[in-house]
Design a protein around this motif. Structure first.
Motif, PDB file in Angstrom:
ATOM      1  N   LYS A  26      15.784 -47.914  -2.284  1.00 53.86           N
ATOM      2  CA  LYS A  26      14.396 -47.535  -2.007  1.00 53.86           C
ATOM      3  C   LYS A  26      13.447 -48.710  -2.212  1.00 53.86           C
ATOM      4  CE  LYS A  26      14.654 -42.591  -3.094  1.00 53.86           C
ATOM      5  NZ  LYS A  26      14.124 -41.520  -3.972  1.00 53.86           N
ATOM      6  N   THR A  27      13.703 -49.505  -3.227  1.00 52.84           N
ATOM      7  CA  THR A  27      12.858 -50.682  -3.482  1.00 52.84           C
ATOM      8  C   THR A  27      12.936 -51.659  -2.320  1.00 52.84           C
ATOM      9  OG1 THR A  27      13.199 -50.437  -5.871  1.00 52.84           O
ATOM     10  CG2 THR A  27      12.422 -52.578  -5.073  1.00 52.84           C
ATOM     11  N   ASN A  50      13.835 -42.715   2.555  1.00 57.04           N
ATOM     12  CA  ASN A  50      13.780 -42.283   1.160  1.00 57.04           C
ATOM     13  C   ASN A  50      14.394 -40.888   0.978  1.00 57.04           C
ATOM     14  OD1 ASN A  50      12.570 -44.620   0.172  1.00 57.04           O
ATOM     15  ND2 ASN A  50      10.502 -43.872   0.549  1.00 57.04           N
ATOM     16  N   ARG A  97      20.360 -45.682  -5.528  1.00 50.62           N
ATOM     17  CA  ARG A  97      19.200 -45.159  -4.811  1.00 50.62           C
ATOM     18  C   ARG A  97      17.924 -45.924  -5.145  1.00 50.62           C
ATOM     19  NH1 ARG A  97      21.739 -40.526  -3.051  1.00 50.62           N
ATOM     20  NH2 ARG A  97      23.342 -39.784  -4.474  1.00 50.62           N
ATOM     21  N   THR A  98      17.767 -46.318  -6.386  1.00 46.20           N
ATOM     22  CA  THR A  98      16.546 -47.030  -6.784  1.00 46.20           C
ATOM     23  C   THR A  98      16.465 -48.383  -6.099  1.00 46.20           C
ATOM     24  OG1 THR A  98      16.564 -45.928  -8.945  1.00 46.20           O
ATOM     25  CG2 THR A  98      15.245 -47.936  -8.734  1.00 46.20           C
ATOM     26  N   GLU A  99      17.565 -49.129  -6.104  1.00 44.87           N
ATOM     27  CA  GLU A  99      17.563 -50.441  -5.463  1.00 44.87           C
ATOM     28  C   GLU A  99      17.342 -50.329  -3.954  1.00 44.87           C
ATOM     29  OE1 GLU A  99      21.092 -52.563  -6.427  1.00 44.87           O
ATOM     30  OE2 GLU A  99      20.652 -52.684  -8.584  1.00 44.87           O
TER      31      GLU A  99
END
Length: 421
Positions: free
Chosen positions: A118-119, A70, A114-116
């Motif tokens: 990290k998910t 992360n 980044r969101t995808e």
């Protein structure tokens, strides 16, 4: 009226053309260029069952890896195309054949969302086997294509459980392809066998191995390796030397990589024009267990077999890379169309493998070739000592002679004064 209508129509057509040119072709070309030269990194994470052990700062190894990912995802440079691959993340059973195929791309190599990413990382849980070798093969395919830097960062806490596909041999095969791909490894357990295997994987491709025991260390080290991918580097060009000079590849100034078997000779050719100087160096690395006392020989030979100059390097087991180099200046010619001279470069090593160690593929070899204008006699450092150095020596001799005469005259004068008194 007609003139105004034609003028208006021309302006509209021009604006439409400019708009279309800005919106489509230029953007498409830019995207293609960026994609072809962008540095690529794939993080390969061990998600085997042992990653559930709680021995890193009071938390599990998996939790430390997730935190590191992360933080790295937040700090990844915009120009880096990043992907994530797992090993041992999906199969919980005991069938070894199935478990050794358990590697999957969690996030494809490309422009980072980044969101995808990290998910995707948040869904991981320690599961199955440790197929490091198969994962490295797949990761190399994930990074295939393009001219930019390519780097695999492997994070694992144990040995590969899918022998006989030795991950160290897999790394050597990847390096033997000459694709300029580097594998860095990080070990989460200070175990001797794990350290040896991960070190071997990194050494085979010119990467680094790091033992990590704290969360901050893991985050910092992974971040450094991802940032390093964005640094401009010179990618060696894969070449293949031959057993004879007349069939050897013709090389120009540049950095080249090859493979050389134990005790083998490799030949290359370089053309040197009058007034030029050849500067070349070679490094041969022992990426597996070898016996102590070894060396590498680099010779510059004429096309007729006469040796011009040589360079030699020896080792005794304290280093796994041995290097040497040479210089050959070719005298200038009064003829404007004087032909170039073909110089044959011979590389020979005296490494010998330990018992039971595979001898193929050959040892990694890196050759640097630089053909430059030969320095003038006045500016060359080597000739300075033979040229201007004589003037300095003459000046010192003359100064000493004059000083001796003066000292003798003063001494005689003082003696005469003393006798008079």
């Amino acid at each position: 009226m007609i003139t105004r209508q034609r003028l208006a129509a021309g302006v509209c057509a021009l604006l439409a053309t400019l708009t279309a040119g800005v919106a489509f072709p230029a953007g498409a070309v830019a995207d293609e260029t960026d994609s072809a030269t962008a540095p690529k990194v794939e993080l390969v994470l061990d998600v085997s069952g042992s990653m559930s052990a709680r021995d890193i700062d009071g938390g599990s190894r998996m939790a430390a890896a997730k935190q590191a990912f992360n933080e790295v995802l937040d700090a990844t440079p915009q120009e880096v195309q990043l992907g994530i691959r797992t090993l041992g993340a999906n199969y919980r059973g005991n069938d070894r054949k199935t478990g050794c195929k358990d590697t999957a791309q969690l996030y494809p190599v490309g422009t980072l969302n980044r969101t995808e990413a990290k998910t995707a990382v948040a869904t991981l849980a320690p599961t199955g086997w440790t197929p490091i070798g198969p994962a490295l093969l797949k990761a190399a395919d994930d990074l295939d294509g393009g001219d930019g830097t390519r780097r695999i960062v492997l994070i694992s806490d144990g040995e590969d459980t899918c022998q006989p596909l030795d991950p160290c041999e897999v790394a050597r095969e990847i390096a033997a392809k000459g694709v300029g791909l580097t594998i860095d490894t990080l070990g989460l357990v200070p175990d001797a066998k794990t350290r040896d295997q991960l070190s071997c994987i990194a050494d085979a491709t010119g990467g680094t191995y790091t033992s990590v025991q704290h969360k901050e260390e893991l985050s910092d080290r992974v971040g450094q390796l991802v940032d390093r991918a964005a640094d401009p580097v010179v990618t060696p060009v894969a070449t293949e030397g031959t057993a004879r000079c007349d069939s050897a590849p013709a090389l120009k100034s540049g950095l080249y990589t090859d493979r050389e078997e134990f005790g083998q000779q490799r030949w290359y050719r370089v053309d040197i024009k009058p007034g030029q100087e050849l500067r070349t160096s070679v490094s041969v690395a022992a990426d597996r267990a070898v016996r102590p006392d070894y060396g590498v020989l680099l010779r510059a030979v004429t096309a007729h077999g006469r040796e011009i100059v040589r360079g030699e390097g020896t080792g005794n087991g304290r280093t796994d890379v041995i290097s040497t180099g040479l210089r050959y200046p070719k005298a200038d010619s009064d003829e404007d169309d004087a032909p170039a001279e073909t110089v044959c470069l011979e590389v020979t090593n005296s490494f010998s493998a330990e018992s039971g160690v595979k001898t193929t593929p050959g040892l990694p070899l890196e050759l640097t070739v630089d053909v430059v204008d030969a320095p003038s006699a006045a500016s060359d450092v080597a000739s300075f000592g033979l040229g201007r150095g004589w003037w300095l020596l003459g000046a010192l001799v003359l100064t000493g002679f004059v000083a001796g005469l003066l000292w003798g005259w003063v001494s005689r004068w003082r003696l005469a004064v003393w006798r008079t008194n």
